[in-house]
Scaffold this active site. Structure first.
Site, PDB file in Angstrom:
ATOM      1  CB  CYS A  31      -0.998  -0.006   1.154  1.00 12.62           C
ATOM      2  SG  CYS A  31      -0.312  -0.538   2.701  1.00 12.62           S
ATOM      3  CB  SER A  67       8.694   1.664   6.500  1.00  3.53           C
ATOM      4  OG  SER A  67       9.213   0.456   6.048  1.00  3.53           O
ATOM      5  N   PRO A 103       7.556  -3.920  10.785  1.00  4.30           N
ATOM      6  CG  PRO A 103       6.682  -5.514  12.234  1.00  4.30           C
ATOM      7  CD  PRO A 103       6.652  -4.056  11.919  1.00  4.30           C
ATOM      8  CG  MET A 130      -6.328   7.767  21.696  1.00  7.71           C
ATOM      9  SD  MET A 130      -5.060   8.820  22.352  1.00  7.71           S
ATOM     10  CE  MET A 130      -5.665  10.451  22.202  1.00  7.71           C
TER      11      MET A 130
END
Lengths: 275, 446
Positions: free
Chosen positions: B54, B113, B119, B197
């Site tokens: 993505c 990234s 990961p 949250m």
């Protein structure tokens, strides 16, 4: 009696203690595994040493205080290795390694030319049973105190809102540490009880009396009551976590003082002279 | 053909908006066909893999002419996704040689990234590699490049703490919960107020195995809706106290003017639950929990600022680690490029070797009649002697040639070597024509 094996084991323990000490602060995981290895090597070397001495003595080599201290160091190192590998709690080595290094060093200093053999009255099959139970129990109490120290260390970081100072992988959760502490105490308590019972039976067979209010017997009883109270308070009123850890360490201090006191100051039948 | 250069064209979250990335993305099912298509239509590209996540779409390829290959790959990609090339021109990057190797290693090590150190990317690269292997699109260079990428990623993860730390408030809260509790499965989580949250944190905790959830809110409907969604019990906020003694983790996010809990109240709750530890997460502003609660034993109180600070610390820790990781990557890029350079020399080395072999065989053939008169032992001796001399000469030349590959002005050095030895590397692996003809004849040594 000091042999090359004793000194080699002592060296390995000292290296392990140093590596654990540095490794505690360093982010390098490698140091901790080296330290663990050094501790294992030390325990291995001392196993050889004690086997040779036991063969020579024809029984457990516990004729002098120095010898019994060395044996206690060995049992603590072995139990420490079991806890480190089975519970993946390498950092407990940071307590175990210096403890066994100091104990063995003290044993070496006191041993000197002392080459006494065990008095005939004590050469019995009861001896290894009673001594092993008692020493195993004491080793577990050492470890419980070590785990409690780690608990306090971790708890203080969490309370200070600085949890990142100890990498997550180094120590298990507080809950695990608390549970491990409890289990070590419970096992140690069972062993202490058995040591008292076997000691009494052996005394009855040898001297015709179960109990003679010797210093060691008296203090064992005191410690038995104290540890029983600690274990019971957890179940009854929930003494756990920080308070349990502090009490474990305090009780260990009592254990240590009584151990040194009865062995060095007022030795009875248990003490160095085995009078 | 063995020699070639690694090249990459692609676009990522650094260069292209999500609207474009999603139009270019390939589903796992499409990758194999796309690669087969590429192999058919673009002969310049000798090896290729397609990485589509993505955050990035990249074609990793090996070709002897990287410029041409990159142009071909771009037009191919545009055609595959029915986009105008100029739509891609501004947002794509093209890398070749060293830069491409470095890029691939950095992507694998999660240095490129969106959340540095996450990961997932390694697994995605492994999948892309496996698909390319299956499509038969991978050769010597990509095999090695991908394997090296995986081992570099492993090395980085092992020797730096790049993946450590929690970089969001809810992740920091979850991480702390795991520092306090051993297993979350048998724990009860309680929400006081159902803010966004708090919901996120609770969701996170249920994913980690929390099964028992109590949601207390001013508006019961909202609590009930969330309870249905996450699986839990809904209660009104003013009736929450009886549940408190069951809760191991309490997340406060209610809109209140005064703290919900006082130290005295919590103290009696703790006594009831036999002082089992309690983790209080205060996400409310104004704060839901009295600061004094933190003084209680076995109570751990973290407010939104504490959690934010931990998340920020973890992020800066990651950045420092990323710097160390870059050094590791750079070292490995060096090693890989050296390998590639040696690979470039393979044709030259082959040419020299066959040139010398042919000269020797030619001499054997010239003296075949005389050799035949010798005793078998003597003949073997003579042949061994000649072969020994040529091998020694060859060894000297080849090791010098390998050295040349490391030198900066290797082009000049190589051309001199070629002229001295009378071999041409431009037609790699093939000896001069007249000798090739001789070689196809009967074995002169026989």
């Amino acid at each position: 009696m000091i042999t090359v094996w004793t000194l080699a084991a002592l060296l390995a323990y000292v290296v392990a203690a140093g590596a654990f000490g540095v490794g505690l602060k360093s982010p390098r995981e490698q140091l901790i595994s080296w330290a663990t290895m050094a501790l294992a090597v030390g325990a291995g070397l001392q196993t050889v040493d004690l086997l040779l001495q036991a063969l020579k003595a024809g029984n457990l080599p516990v004729a002098t205080f120095a010898q019994s201290l060395a044996l206690l160091a060995w049992i603590t190192a072995v139990v420490g290795m079991v806890v480190i590998t089975r519970l993946r709690l390498a950092l407990v080595g940071a307590v175990v390694a210096p403890a066994v290094a100091i104990a063995l060093a003290a044993a070496c200093l006191m041993a000197q030319n002392d080459d006494r053999s065990l008095p005939r009255a004590l050469r019995s099959a009861w001896l290894p049973v009673h001594v092993t139970l008692a020493f195993l129990g004491q080793a577990l109490f050492v470890l419980a105190a070590g785990v409690s120290l780690l608990y306090l260390l971790k708890e203080s970081r969490l309370k200070a809102k600085r949890p990142l100072e100890i990498p997550d992988s180094r120590l298990p959760s507080l809950e695990s540490l608390d549970r491990i502490n409890y289990r070590l105490l419970a096992c140690g308590f069972v062993l202490l009880s058995l040591a008292i019972v076997t000691g009494a039976l052996w005394a009855a067979g040898t001297w015709g009396r179960f109990w003679s209010w010797e210093p060691v017997e008296l203090w064992s009883l005191v410690l038995w009551v104290l540890y029983a109270a600690l274990l019971q308070s957890r179940l009854a009123i929930g003494v756990r976590g920080r308070r349990a850890a502090r009490l474990t360490i305090a009780l260990f201090a009592v254990l240590l003082c009584s151990y040194l006191g009865v062995n060095l100051l007022v030795p009875g039948k248990h003490g160095g002279s085995f009078g | 053909m063995i020699s070639g250069t690694l090249c990459i064209i692609g676009l990522s979250h650094h260069t292209a908006p999500v609207e474009l990335r999603e139009r270019l993305a390939f589903s796992p099912g499409e990758v194999a066909d796309t690669l087969l298509n590429l192999k058919r239509s673009q002969p310049t590209v000798s090896e290729a893999a397609l990485v589509s996540t993505c955050n990035r779409v990249e074609m990793v390829a090996a070709a002897s002419d990287p410029d041409l290959a990159q142009a071909e790959l771009l037009s191919f990609l545009a055609a595959e996704r029915k986009l105008e090339q100029h739509a891609l021109r501004k947002v794509h990057y093209r890398l070749a040689g060293r830069a491409a190797v470095r890029h691939l290693f950095r992507v694998g090590a999660s240095l490129d990234s969106m959340v540095v150190g996450e990961p997932q990317i390694l697994g995605q690269l492994k999948a892309a590699y496996a698909q390319a292997v299956e499509a038969g699109a991978v050769g010597l260079i990509l095999h090695r490049a991908f394997h090296k990428t995986f081992s570099v990623a492993k090395l980085v993860r092992k020797s730096t703490a790049i993946g450590a730390g929690s970089v969001s408030v809810s992740a920091a809260a979850v991480r702390l919960a795991r520092q306090i509790f051993d297993s979350l499965r048998d724990k009860t989580v309680m929400l006081l107020g159902a803010g966004r949250m708090a919901e996120l944190t609770a969701r996170h905790l249920t994913q980690l195995g929390v099964e028992s959830l109590v949601i207390a809110n001013h508006r019961l409907e909202r609590a009930a809706a969330l309870a249905r969604d996450l699986g839990g019990t809904a209660v009104a906020l003013e009736h929450c106290m009886p549940y408190l003694k069951l809760a191991d983790v309490v997340i406060g996010s209610a809109a209140v003017r005064e703290p919900i809990l006082t130290p005295a109240e919590l103290h009696s709750v703790m006594r009831e639950r036999l002082h089992r530890p309690m983790f209080l997460i205060d996400l409310g502003v104004p704060r839901n929990f009295h600061r004094g609660l933190d003084e209680l034993e076995n109570v751990f109180l973290y407010d939104i600022d504490d959690l934010g600070r931990i998340a920020a610390e973890a992020l800066s820790e990651r950045e420092q680690e990323a710097h160390r990781a870059e050094l590791i990557v750079e070292r490995e890029v060096d090693a890989f490029c050296r390998w590639l350079e040696r690979l470039e020399l393979v044709p030259a080395i082959k040419a020299v070797r066959s040139r010398i072999d042919l000269l020797r065989d030619h001499e054997f053939r010239r003296h075949r009649a005389w050799l035949a008169t010798l005793l078998p032992d003597d003949r073997a001796h003579v042949e061994a002697l000649v072969r020994g001399v040529t091998n020694k000469v060859l060894h000297q030349i080849l090791s010098e040639l390998r050295q040349l590959g490391q030198e900066p002005d290797k082009e000049v050095a190589l051309s001199i070597a070629q002229r001295l030895l009378g071999v041409s590397v431009s037609a790699p692996g093939l000896p001069a024509p007249q000798e090739a003809r001789r070689k196809s004849g009967s074995d002169p040594r026989g």
